[in-house]
Each structure stands twice: as structure tokens, then as C-alpha cells.
Scaffold this motif. Structure first.
Motif, PDB file in Angstrom:
ATOM      1  N   LYS A   1      54.241  43.291  38.528  1.00  0.00           N
ATOM      2  CA  LYS A   1      52.861  43.798  38.526  1.00  0.00           C
ATOM      3  C   LYS A   1      51.865  42.651  38.656  1.00  0.00           C
ATOM      4  CE  LYS A   1      53.780  48.004  35.867  1.00  0.00           C
ATOM      5  NZ  LYS A   1      53.486  48.758  34.618  1.00  0.00           N
ATOM      6  N   LEU A   2      52.164  41.543  37.988  1.00  0.00           N
ATOM      7  CA  LEU A   2      51.272  40.390  38.096  1.00  0.00           C
ATOM      8  C   LEU A   2      51.255  39.855  39.524  1.00  0.00           C
ATOM      9  CD1 LEU A   2      49.429  38.293  36.799  1.00  0.00           C
ATOM     10  CD2 LEU A   2      51.473  36.989  36.147  1.00  0.00           C
ATOM     11  N   GLN A   3      52.413  39.844  40.174  1.00  0.00           N
ATOM     12  CA  GLN A   3      52.466  39.369  41.559  1.00  0.00           C
ATOM     13  C   GLN A   3      51.606  40.247  42.470  1.00  0.00           C
ATOM     14  OE1 GLN A   3      56.087  39.799  44.025  1.00  0.00           O
ATOM     15  NE2 GLN A   3      56.009  37.565  44.276  1.00  0.00           N
ATOM     16  N   GLU A   4      51.628  41.552  42.238  1.00  0.00           N
ATOM     17  CA  GLU A   4      50.778  42.459  43.020  1.00  0.00           C
ATOM     18  C   GLU A   4      49.307  42.103  42.834  1.00  0.00           C
ATOM     19  OE1 GLU A   4      51.668  46.443  41.898  1.00  0.00           O
ATOM     20  OE2 GLU A   4      53.758  46.353  42.562  1.00  0.00           O
ATOM     21  N   LYS A   5      48.924  41.814  41.585  1.00  0.00           N
ATOM     22  CA  LYS A   5      47.530  41.450  41.326  1.00  0.00           C
ATOM     23  C   LYS A   5      47.191  40.104  41.968  1.00  0.00           C
ATOM     24  CE  LYS A   5      47.873  42.224  36.827  1.00  0.00           C
ATOM     25  NZ  LYS A   5      47.495  42.306  35.381  1.00  0.00           N
ATOM     26  N   GLU A   6      48.138  39.175  41.943  1.00  0.00           N
ATOM     27  CA  GLU A   6      47.903  37.891  42.607  1.00  0.00           C
ATOM     28  C   GLU A   6      47.600  38.107  44.087  1.00  0.00           C
ATOM     29  OE1 GLU A   6      51.326  35.475  41.925  1.00  0.00           O
ATOM     30  OE2 GLU A   6      51.009  35.345  39.761  1.00  0.00           O
ATOM     31  N   ARG A   7      48.391  38.950  44.744  1.00  0.00           N
ATOM     32  CA  ARG A   7      48.203  39.194  46.172  1.00  0.00           C
ATOM     33  C   ARG A   7      46.870  39.873  46.454  1.00  0.00           C
ATOM     34  NH1 ARG A   7      54.447  41.137  47.430  1.00  0.00           N
ATOM     35  NH2 ARG A   7      55.321  39.028  47.594  1.00  0.00           N
ATOM     36  N   LYS A   8      46.488  40.795  45.587  1.00  0.00           N
ATOM     37  CA  LYS A   8      45.184  41.451  45.755  1.00  0.00           C
ATOM     38  C   LYS A   8      44.039  40.454  45.605  1.00  0.00           C
ATOM     39  CE  LYS A   8      46.597  46.095  44.296  1.00  0.00           C
ATOM     40  NZ  LYS A   8      46.480  47.147  43.238  1.00  0.00           N
ATOM     41  N   ASN A   9      44.297  39.378  44.879  1.00  0.00           N
ATOM     42  CA  ASN A   9      43.293  38.338  44.702  1.00  0.00           C
ATOM     43  C   ASN A   9      43.457  37.195  45.699  1.00  0.00           C
ATOM     44  OD1 ASN A   9      41.487  38.602  41.982  1.00  0.00           O
ATOM     45  ND2 ASN A   9      43.440  39.668  41.718  1.00  0.00           N
ATOM     46  N   GLY A  10      44.276  37.410  46.723  1.00  0.00           N
ATOM     47  CA  GLY A  10      44.425  36.418  47.779  1.00  0.00           C
ATOM     48  C   GLY A  10      45.324  35.251  47.441  1.00  0.00           C
ATOM     49  N   ILE A  11      46.199  35.422  46.452  1.00  0.00           N
ATOM     50  CA  ILE A  11      47.104  34.348  46.041  1.00  0.00           C
ATOM     51  C   ILE A  11      48.497  34.669  46.564  1.00  0.00           C
ATOM     52  CG2 ILE A  11      48.064  33.083  44.079  1.00  0.00           C
ATOM     53  CD1 ILE A  11      45.565  34.072  42.491  1.00  0.00           C
ATOM     54  N   PHE A  12      48.925  33.962  47.598  1.00  0.00           N
ATOM     55  CA  PHE A  12      50.193  34.249  48.258  1.00  0.00           C
ATOM     56  C   PHE A  12      51.174  33.080  48.231  1.00  0.00           C
ATOM     57  CE2 PHE A  12      47.037  36.974  50.299  1.00  0.00           C
ATOM     58  CZ  PHE A  12      47.654  38.218  50.254  1.00  0.00           C
ATOM     59  N   SER A  13      50.712  31.906  47.865  1.00  0.00           N
ATOM     60  CA  SER A  13      51.556  30.718  48.012  1.00  0.00           C
ATOM     61  C   SER A  13      51.198  29.693  46.940  1.00  0.00           C
ATOM     62  CB  SER A  13      51.368  30.114  49.401  1.00  0.00           C
ATOM     63  OG  SER A  13      50.012  29.752  49.618  1.00  0.00           O
TER      64      SER A  13
ATOM     65  N   THR B   1      42.823  40.137  30.164  1.00  0.00           N
ATOM     66  CA  THR B   1      42.532  41.073  31.240  1.00  0.00           C
ATOM     67  C   THR B   1      42.897  40.442  32.585  1.00  0.00           C
ATOM     68  OG1 THR B   1      40.250  40.247  31.434  1.00  0.00           O
ATOM     69  CG2 THR B   1      40.624  42.149  29.978  1.00  0.00           C
ATOM     70  N   GLY B   2      42.981  41.292  33.604  1.00  0.00           N
ATOM     71  CA  GLY B   2      43.173  40.820  34.961  1.00  0.00           C
ATOM     72  C   GLY B   2      44.434  40.002  35.156  1.00  0.00           C
ATOM     73  N   LEU B   3      44.282  38.828  35.769  1.00  0.00           N
ATOM     74  CA  LEU B   3      45.419  37.967  36.065  1.00  0.00           C
ATOM     75  C   LEU B   3      45.996  37.279  34.832  1.00  0.00           C
ATOM     76  CD1 LEU B   3      44.182  36.349  39.397  1.00  0.00           C
ATOM     77  CD2 LEU B   3      46.115  37.901  39.128  1.00  0.00           C
ATOM     78  N   ALA B   4      45.384  37.495  33.674  1.00  0.00           N
ATOM     79  CA  ALA B   4      45.920  36.929  32.437  1.00  0.00           C
ATOM     80  C   ALA B   4      46.902  37.867  31.744  1.00  0.00           C
ATOM     81  CB  ALA B   4      44.782  36.586  31.477  1.00  0.00           C
ATOM     82  N   VAL B   5      47.131  39.044  32.323  1.00  0.00           N
ATOM     83  CA  VAL B   5      48.040  40.027  31.725  1.00  0.00           C
ATOM     84  C   VAL B   5      49.417  39.900  32.362  1.00  0.00           C
ATOM     85  CG1 VAL B   5      48.490  42.468  31.297  1.00  0.00           C
ATOM     86  CG2 VAL B   5      46.134  41.610  31.275  1.00  0.00           C
ATOM     87  N   GLY B   6      50.441  39.661  31.530  1.00  0.00           N
ATOM     88  CA  GLY B   6      51.807  39.572  32.020  1.00  0.00           C
ATOM     89  C   GLY B   6      52.133  38.190  32.571  1.00  0.00           C
ATOM     90  N   GLY B   7      53.423  37.930  32.669  1.00  0.00           N
ATOM     91  CA  GLY B   7      53.900  36.685  33.262  1.00  0.00           C
ATOM     92  C   GLY B   7      53.855  35.468  32.366  1.00  0.00           C
ATOM     93  N   GLY B   8      53.283  35.603  31.153  1.00  0.00           N
ATOM     94  CA  GLY B   8      53.100  34.457  30.278  1.00  0.00           C
ATOM     95  C   GLY B   8      54.194  34.309  29.238  1.00  0.00           C
TER      96      GLY B   8
END
Length: 281
Positions: free
Chosen positions: A142-154, A227-234
């Protein structure tokens, strides 16, 4: 030992202060946990021989290297109180340590800290451009999906979660350590915001909120939800989901990262009691 006088060399954060503390306090044992992308050793430090283990983590984000200094100062403080037999406030540290151990990893991201201190002070990721606090296996998809929506691909300086969970040797080292020693609870220091995050998903134990409130009362920080990109993955999210045990992210200080060294003493003064409480809860 004087830890902070000016902007520290990266080597001091990675090794020198830890080695000096082990020489000064034989009760403190160096406990390496792995190596970084560039082959730098990731040091841990063990205090005590009890089965109840509390984990303290710092230096996950490169530009937040001040968190490593905070943990070194806390290690020194704890050892000094045990050696002298003096209490820290109303806490008799030596007696409270009976049956427990404290395990410290002050600098999880030594390569990133090197980069941040040697020119790129906005760098947050590891040497491969992976944000370690987006690389843990807790809501990673889910965090990866949010990263992509925010233009973070690499890979880049911040917020890229890697090719897959635990893809980075630093992440793999701390998760392997936790699976091996199974800490009763853990705290991860970050900057900034003066808030404490304590909850993640349905595995959050009931006692976590009370523990978080005690820590918040001790330092004057607020309990909050990311919130946002700070949720999950940590790390905190993964620890709770993996073990069902309490874990806390403490966002130290306020301002813009990297926080200046002038903030070190005020920050430590505020969180010191909360760290001691974390050690004995």
C-alpha cells in the motif's frame, strides 16, 4: 565523555563514541548486527544479561543523525547511573535493570549518515537511495502505491521504499536481530515534531497506549497518528505487526531537518526521563 561540541565526523557517530563508551564502561558490550550497503559495520551495544530485552534504535534516516547522538548520550547516562548506584530522578536504574537487558543500535544507516554529514545534508535514504523506514514489511504494498501516486518510482534521497520489503542490508540486519532476540518492546528515535506514534493495525497491544501516554507525560510530547507517506513500511509498524509487542516512534525536537546541534541538549533534556521509562517498563 563529551559527545557533542561541534558537527561530528561521521566516523565518530559510526564507531568512535561507541568504542570509547565500551572502554569506559566494561558493563557495555559491543554487539555488531550486520553491514551496510557499502560494507560499514552496523554497531549494536548490549547492556545487561536479562531475558527481558528493550531495543533502542536511531540513525534510520541519514539527515536525522542527531538521534544517534541522543542514544550515545543515553547509553553513557545509563551506564554512569548503574556504576554509581545513583537514581535517575525517582528511578533506581541498577535495581530496575534486574532481569532485563538494553540493546542499542544508535546508527542503522551509517552510509546515509556519511553522505548527509559530508555534503548532502538533505539526504534521508541509504547509499542505494532506499528510505529504510519505507522498506519494512508492514503495509509495504500500500505504501508503494502511495509512493507512485506521489511520483516516487526509483531510488532517490527520500521516500522510495525499495524493490521489495527488506531489500536493504540495513533493514535485513535489524529485522534479523529482532527475530533472534525478540525484544519485549522497542523505541525508534526520529526528528522532528515532538510527537509519539504508538499504533499500527490490529496487532497493536492494549498496553501500548498506556505506555505511550507515560512516555508522553514524561517528555511533554503529544500522542499522534502518522498520515500519508508516513503510514506503513516503518520499523515501528513492522515490529508491532511481527511480534504484537509495543513499539514507539519518538519524533524528537521541532524545526527543519537536519536539526542543528544547538538543539541537542534541549532535546535530550526533554526526552531523557522518557528514555529511562522505556528502559524499565
Amino acid at each position: 565523555m563529551e559527545i557533542v561540541t561541534e558537527t561530528p565526523p561521521a566516523a565518530a557517530i559510526r564507531t568512535a563514541w561507541g568504542e570509547a563508551l565500551c572502554k569506559r564502561y566494561p558493563m557495555l558490550e559491543r554487539y555488531p548486527i550486520g553491514r551496510s550497503v557499502c560494507g560499514r559495520e552496523i554497531d549494536g551495544f548490549l547492556l545487561g544479561r536479562g531475558a527481558h530485552i528493550v531495543l533502542f534504535l536511531g540513525g534510520t534516516h541519514a539527515q536525522e543523525w542527531i538521534t544517534a547522538l541522543l542514544l550515545y548520550r543515553f547509553i553513557e547516562d545509563t551506564c554512569a547511573h548503574i556504576e554509581s548506584g545513583k537514581s535517575a530522578g525517582n528511578i533506581a536504574i541498577g535495581k530496575a535493570m534486574h532481569g532485563r537487558s538494553l540493546l542499542f543500535v544508535p546508527c542503522l544507516n551509517p552510509d546515509g549518515v556519511e553522505k548527509a554529514l559530508c555534503g548532502d545534508e538533505t539526504w534521508q535514504a541509504n547509499a542505494r537511495g532506499v528510505d529504510l523506514n519505507h522498506n519494512f514489511n508492514a503495509g509495504w504494498d500500500k505504501l508503494q502505491e502511495k509512493e507512485r501516486k506521489n511520483g516516487i518510482f526509483s531510488p532517490g534521497p527520500r521516500q522510495f521504499g525499495g524493490a521489495f520489503p527488506e531489500s536493504e542490508p540495513e533493514t535485513a540486519a535489524i529485522t534479523a536481530l529482532c527475530r533472534r532476540v525478540k525484544p519485549a518492546h522497542a523505541v525508534s528515535l526520529h526528528t522532528q515534531g515532538e510527537v509519539i506514534y504508538w499504533r499500527y493495525g490490529h496487532r497493536t497491544p492494549e498496553r501500548a497506549r498506556l505506555m505511550a501516554q507515560l512516555l508522553a507525560n514524561a517528555c511533554g510530547y503529544a500522542l499522534d497518528e502518522p498520515t500519508g507517506l508516513a503510514v506503513g513500511g516503518g520499523f515501528k509498524d513492522w515490529f508491532i505487526e511481527e511480534f504484537g509487542n509495543p513499539a514507539f516512534t519518538v519524533e524528537c525536537g521541532k524545526g527543519k531537518n537536519p536539526l542543528p546541534l544547538a538543539d541537542f541538549s534541549p532535546i535530550y533534556g526533554r526526552i531523557r526521563e522518557a528514555l529511562f521509562l522505556t528502559a524499565i517498563l
